[in-house]
Design an enzyme around this catalytic site. Structure first.
Site, mmCIF file in Angstrom:
data_model
loop_
_atom_site.group_PDB
_atom_site.id
_atom_site.type_symbol
_atom_site.label_atom_id
_atom_site.label_comp_id
_atom_site.label_asym_id
_atom_site.label_seq_id
_atom_site.Cartn_x
_atom_site.Cartn_y
_atom_site.Cartn_z
ATOM 1 N N ASN A 147 0.799 -1.221 0.000
ATOM 2 C CA ASN A 147 0.000 0.000 0.000
ATOM 3 C C ASN A 147 0.834 1.275 0.000
ATOM 4 O O ASN A 147 0.346 2.329 -0.367
ATOM 5 C CB ASN A 147 -0.960 0.013 1.203
ATOM 6 C CG ASN A 147 -0.290 -0.387 2.490
ATOM 7 O OD1 ASN A 147 0.292 -1.467 2.583
ATOM 8 N ND2 ASN A 147 -0.338 0.475 3.470
ATOM 9 N N GLN A 175 -4.992 -3.524 -2.299
ATOM 10 C CA GLN A 175 -4.551 -2.476 -3.224
ATOM 11 C C GLN A 175 -4.572 -2.934 -4.689
ATOM 12 O O GLN A 175 -4.424 -2.118 -5.586
ATOM 13 C CB GLN A 175 -3.135 -2.002 -2.859
ATOM 14 C CG GLN A 175 -3.056 -1.257 -1.535
ATOM 15 C CD GLN A 175 -3.604 0.168 -1.607
ATOM 16 O OE1 GLN A 175 -3.674 0.780 -2.675
ATOM 17 N NE2 GLN A 175 -3.991 0.704 -0.465
ATOM 18 N N SER A 195 -11.226 -4.808 -0.659
ATOM 19 C CA SER A 195 -11.991 -3.728 -0.042
ATOM 20 C C SER A 195 -12.522 -2.795 -1.129
ATOM 21 O O SER A 195 -11.744 -2.269 -1.928
ATOM 22 C CB SER A 195 -11.061 -2.968 0.903
ATOM 23 O OG SER A 195 -11.738 -1.882 1.469
ATOM 24 N N ALA A 196 -13.849 -2.570 -1.127
ATOM 25 C CA ALA A 196 -14.480 -1.850 -2.244
ATOM 26 C C ALA A 196 -14.040 -0.398 -2.389
ATOM 27 O O ALA A 196 -13.934 0.116 -3.499
ATOM 28 C CB ALA A 196 -15.997 -1.912 -2.092
ATOM 29 N N HIS A 197 -13.765 0.278 -1.253
ATOM 30 C CA HIS A 197 -13.482 1.724 -1.381
ATOM 31 C C HIS A 197 -12.134 1.998 -2.039
ATOM 32 O O HIS A 197 -11.829 3.140 -2.374
ATOM 33 C CB HIS A 197 -13.612 2.432 -0.030
ATOM 34 C CG HIS A 197 -12.491 2.216 0.944
ATOM 35 N ND1 HIS A 197 -11.514 3.152 1.161
ATOM 36 C CD2 HIS A 197 -12.190 1.180 1.754
ATOM 37 C CE1 HIS A 197 -10.676 2.715 2.088
ATOM 38 N NE2 HIS A 197 -11.063 1.509 2.462
ATOM 39 N N THR A 233 -26.917 -8.974 9.297
ATOM 40 C CA THR A 233 -27.714 -8.661 8.101
ATOM 41 C C THR A 233 -26.816 -7.993 7.054
ATOM 42 O O THR A 233 -26.066 -7.078 7.367
ATOM 43 C CB THR A 233 -28.902 -7.742 8.474
ATOM 44 O OG1 THR A 233 -29.647 -8.413 9.482
ATOM 45 C CG2 THR A 233 -29.782 -7.438 7.275
ATOM 46 N N CYS A 320 -2.766 5.419 6.432
ATOM 47 C CA CYS A 320 -3.023 4.811 7.734
ATOM 48 C C CYS A 320 -1.917 5.165 8.708
ATOM 49 O O CYS A 320 -2.162 5.354 9.880
ATOM 50 C CB CYS A 320 -3.101 3.298 7.607
ATOM 51 S SG CYS A 320 -4.388 2.794 6.506
HETATM 52 N N1 PLP Z 1 -4.699 -3.896 3.489
HETATM 53 C C1 PLP Z 1 -4.119 -2.978 2.711
HETATM 54 C C2 PLP Z 1 -2.966 -3.369 1.853
HETATM 55 C C3 PLP Z 1 -4.600 -1.667 2.690
HETATM 56 O O1 PLP Z 1 -4.022 -0.756 1.908
HETATM 57 C C4 PLP Z 1 -5.702 -1.322 3.515
HETATM 58 C C5 PLP Z 1 -6.192 0.071 3.573
HETATM 59 O O2 PLP Z 1 -5.469 1.012 3.330
HETATM 60 C C6 PLP Z 1 -6.300 -2.335 4.300
HETATM 61 C C7 PLP Z 1 -5.766 -3.599 4.268
HETATM 62 C C8 PLP Z 1 -7.494 -2.042 5.146
HETATM 63 O O3 PLP Z 1 -8.639 -1.947 4.338
HETATM 64 P P1 PLP Z 1 -9.983 -1.238 4.853
HETATM 65 O O4 PLP Z 1 -9.742 0.220 4.817
HETATM 66 O O5 PLP Z 1 -11.038 -1.670 3.892
HETATM 67 O O6 PLP Z 1 -10.256 -1.774 6.211
#
Ligand code: PLP
Length: 385
Positions: A147, A175, A195-197, A233, A320
């Site tokens: 990431n 990613q 992860s969708a976002h 749900t 993060c």
């Molecule tokens: N794993 C990686 C490599 C990520 O880049 C991220 C988020 O930046 C996550 C896990 C966590 O994902 P989420 O934000 O959907 O919890």
């Protein structure tokens, strides 16, 4: 605004927003047996089918979760609960905290975790991986793409070895999914997090892919949703949005990949020309939308602030970790010198980024890097100490 922080999150596509509103109208509980409930259940089934077909896997191999963090936690938790009498896990030293912090907890429970180093490009060496293998290893979790620096790991090679040795293999592909075409038939992974976002879908939704036949331990107990593996749900609007996002990517994957790579390479070439700059990670084996650049003698937080004021959004290292004061564990693992780590910014483009925006961003970065480097001299001239 020029948004170049797509590694943190992406803007939902129009089709995603439409799918989410459609999902909100389908307000029934998919577990209800009446018509309103059945309509929601049908939509859920359809979304699962679309996601599975985008990744070339079976619908029943997709388990919906609240996102990448939950999928990572679940994969580790399940592997440990299914471990029988083995105790050793292999991972890399540059995983996301969703993996590293969960593994730290497992160490407290008595599991033994081997953290593989990476080379100067941020890639795990197969020779190190092979050397770490023993009869006690029951689980390997290595991310598909990092990431912070975007580099790809040799997932398929590692997965093939795991398969031969009957070791469970998970990859955090948060990613990568929705950015590179993936075919889960050909990929030797047992479990995969998404992860969708991160791919223009809604926030708070993702999935864990778990290949048919792979042991899976239930994660959230309750009403028995997700084939009794993850109760609660279902978040139908978000799941429908996620399915739409993946379908949109699938429609246009080669063109999107090519465009992003062109933008990335243009920016890498231009930023490399700035004296005292360093591009981290591999030039080619990296996400099409990722650039991690360090500027010696520049505070990344100041650069980010100045760029923000100029209407350009980038992040420091990873979003993060940018709230913590600790230097990036990823750049440390690459042995990037401390005075470069302090000046690390991550630029992550998306399908919405244009060449014009990339050129403007590069020009502003050049200008502000020079300004920040000369700042002490400016203060001297003004007699401000
Ligand atoms: N794993 C990686 C490599 C990520 O880049 C991220 C988020 O930046 C996550 C896990 C966590 O994902 P989420 O934000 O959907 O919890």
């Amino acid at each position: 605004m020029i948004y170049l922080d797509n590694g943190s999150t992406t803007a939902p596509l129009k089709k995603v927003r439409k799918a989410v509103s459609k999902g909100l109208k389908l307000y029934g509980n998919p577990s209800s047996l009446h018509k309103i409930g059945r309509n929601a259940a049908d939509a859920l089934l359809e979304a699962r089918r679309k996601i599975a077909s985008s990744l070339h896997c079976l619908s029943e191999e997709i388990y919906f979760t609240s996102g990448g963090t939950e999928s990572d936690n679940w994969a580790i938790d399940s592997a440990c609960k299914c471990a029988k009498n083995k105790r050793t896990i292999i991972t890399s030293s540059i995983e996301h905290p969703a993996i590293l912090k969960t593994l730290k907890e497992k160490e407290k429970e008595g599991f033994n975790v081997i953290y593989l180093p990476v080379n100067e490009k941020g890639i795990v060496k197969l020779s190190d991986f092979k050397a770490a293998l023993s009869k006690d290893v029951f689980f390997v979790t290595i991310m598909m793409a990092n990431n912070e620096i975007g580099t790809f790991q040799p997932i398929n090679e590692i997965g093939k070895i795991c398969r031969r040795k009957k070791i469970l293999f998970h990859t955090d592909a948060v990613q990568a999914v929705g950015h590179i075409p993936l075919n889960l038939v050909d990929l030797s992974v047992d479990m995969l997090s998404a992860s969708a976002h991160k791919f223009h879908g809604p926030k708070g939704v993702g999935f864990l892919f778990c290949r048919k036949g792979t042991p899976l331990y239930p994660y959230i107990l309750g009403g028995g949703q997700e084939r009794s593996q993850r109760s609660g749900t279902e978040n139908l609007p978000a799941i429908m949005g996620m399915a739409a996002a993946l379908q949109e990517f699938k429609k246009d994957a080669p063109r999107l990949y090519k465009n992003q790579t062109q933008l990335r390479d243009y920016m890498i070439n231009e930023l490399s020309l700035i004296p005292g700059s360093m591009i981290c990670g591999d030039q080619i084996l990296r996400l099409p939308n990722n650039i991690l650049v360090c500027f010696k003698g520049v505070e990344a937080s100041s650069l980010q602030l100045l760029l923000d004021q100029a209407g350009i959004c980038v992040s420091m290292g990873s979003a993060c970790s940018s709230q913590s004061v600790r230097p990036s564990h990823v750049l440390e693992a690459l042995n990037v010198p401390e005075d470069y780590i302090r000046g690390a910014i991550r630029i992550t483009t998306s399908r919405f980024t244009t060449m014009r925006q990339a050129k403007k961003a590069v020009a502003k970065i050049k200008r502000w890097v020079e300004f920040l480097r000369n700042f002490p001299k400016t203060l001297d001239k003004l007699h401000i100490k």
